[in-house]
Scaffold this motif. Sequence first.
Motif, short mmCIF file in Angstrom:
data_model
loop_
_atom_site.label_atom_id
_atom_site.label_comp_id
_atom_site.label_asym_id
_atom_site.label_seq_id
_atom_site.Cartn_x
_atom_site.Cartn_y
_atom_site.Cartn_z
N ALA A 115 7.68 27.57 9.34
CA ALA A 115 7.35 27.45 7.72
C ALA A 115 6.16 26.62 7.46
O ALA A 115 5.62 26.07 8.42
CB ALA A 115 8.65 26.46 7.26
N VAL A 116 5.87 27.01 6.30
CA VAL A 116 4.59 26.02 5.74
C VAL A 116 4.94 24.59 5.49
O VAL A 116 5.96 24.41 4.77
CB VAL A 116 4.18 26.72 4.78
CG1 VAL A 116 3.04 25.99 4.19
CG2 VAL A 116 3.79 28.16 5.12
N ALA A 117 4.13 23.77 6.05
CA ALA A 117 4.39 22.47 5.57
C ALA A 117 3.82 22.07 4.23
O ALA A 117 2.62 21.87 4.04
CB ALA A 117 3.79 21.37 6.55
N ASP A 118 4.70 21.85 3.24
CA ASP A 118 4.19 21.33 1.79
C ASP A 118 4.53 19.91 1.76
O ASP A 118 5.59 19.54 2.08
CB ASP A 118 4.77 22.30 0.61
CG ASP A 118 4.30 23.66 0.73
OD1 ASP A 118 3.25 23.86 1.42
OD2 ASP A 118 5.13 24.66 0.36
N VAL A 131 5.61 21.67 -4.90
CA VAL A 131 5.23 21.19 -3.81
C VAL A 131 4.11 21.96 -3.21
O VAL A 131 4.44 23.11 -3.01
CB VAL A 131 6.38 20.79 -3.03
CG1 VAL A 131 5.88 20.00 -1.69
CG2 VAL A 131 7.50 19.85 -3.63
N PHE A 132 2.93 21.42 -2.77
CA PHE A 132 2.13 22.20 -2.31
C PHE A 132 1.39 21.60 -1.07
O PHE A 132 1.56 20.25 -0.98
CB PHE A 132 1.19 22.87 -3.13
CG PHE A 132 0.33 21.73 -4.03
CD1 PHE A 132 -0.92 21.29 -3.91
CD2 PHE A 132 1.14 21.31 -5.10
CE1 PHE A 132 -1.40 20.34 -4.79
CE2 PHE A 132 0.40 20.42 -5.79
CZ PHE A 132 -0.86 19.87 -5.76
N ASN A 133 0.33 22.19 -0.34
CA ASN A 133 -0.51 21.52 0.39
C ASN A 133 -2.18 21.86 0.20
O ASN A 133 -2.29 22.57 -0.73
CB ASN A 133 0.00 21.92 1.93
CG ASN A 133 -0.03 23.51 1.97
OD1 ASN A 133 -1.26 24.25 1.74
ND2 ASN A 133 0.82 24.09 2.65
N VAL A 134 -2.96 21.55 0.97
CA VAL A 134 -4.39 21.50 1.08
C VAL A 134 -4.60 23.30 1.03
O VAL A 134 -5.53 23.51 0.07
CB VAL A 134 -5.28 20.91 2.06
CG1 VAL A 134 -6.49 21.40 2.04
CG2 VAL A 134 -4.89 19.20 1.97
N GLY A 135 -3.98 23.97 1.87
CA GLY A 135 -4.38 25.25 1.92
C GLY A 135 -3.95 25.89 0.53
O GLY A 135 -4.71 26.84 -0.09
N ASP A 136 -2.94 25.83 0.12
CA ASP A 136 -2.41 26.18 -1.22
C ASP A 136 -3.26 25.87 -2.26
O ASP A 136 -3.76 26.43 -3.27
CB ASP A 136 -1.09 25.68 -1.63
CG ASP A 136 0.15 25.92 -0.77
OD1 ASP A 136 0.04 27.06 0.01
OD2 ASP A 136 1.00 25.18 -0.59
#
Length: 174
Positions: A115-118, A131-136
């Motif tokens: 899964a993607v870590a957000d 909820v998001f991350n740097v890639g998003d």
Amino acid sequence: MSLPRLGALVAVLTFLADQAVKAWVLYVFRLQDRPPVRVAPLFELVLVWNRGISYGLFQQHEDWGRYGLVAVSVVASVGLAIWLRRARHWALAVALGLLIGGALGNALDRVLYGAVADFVLLYWIPVFPYVFNVGDSAIVAGVALILYDSLVVEPKARPSSPEGMSSADREPMA
């Protein structure tokens, strides 16, 4: 520096930044072992494992679904890289690099973790916290730059009047 190289550099830096921040969040800060951490009034760090695509849509709990999303990310990145080779402006080259780096960073998460870590939660949309991350973030910035390129840069690059057109661009008179 050529535009394809600029885009490739942005892609690599985006990918590395995404993975470095996720590694820090998971292995140094250990956000998974903490309750949500309030950073500012409308900003928290909270770990969410996203098994779907944007906004948690199309959740995939089976390996075939997970690797299907990885394949989509890789194929999309290849298509964006082909487009990058044709970029004629820095904004498009940077945009495509951001998209490629963000997509590949999230694809690697799916391979490594399933899964993607957000982890960034902003409450600026009170009815729909995201909820998001740097890639998003890079993907969103890349889309914004593509819109800028399409709506601002490209129209300026096209001739706006017949006087500015070459004879090959003019329609023959009837």
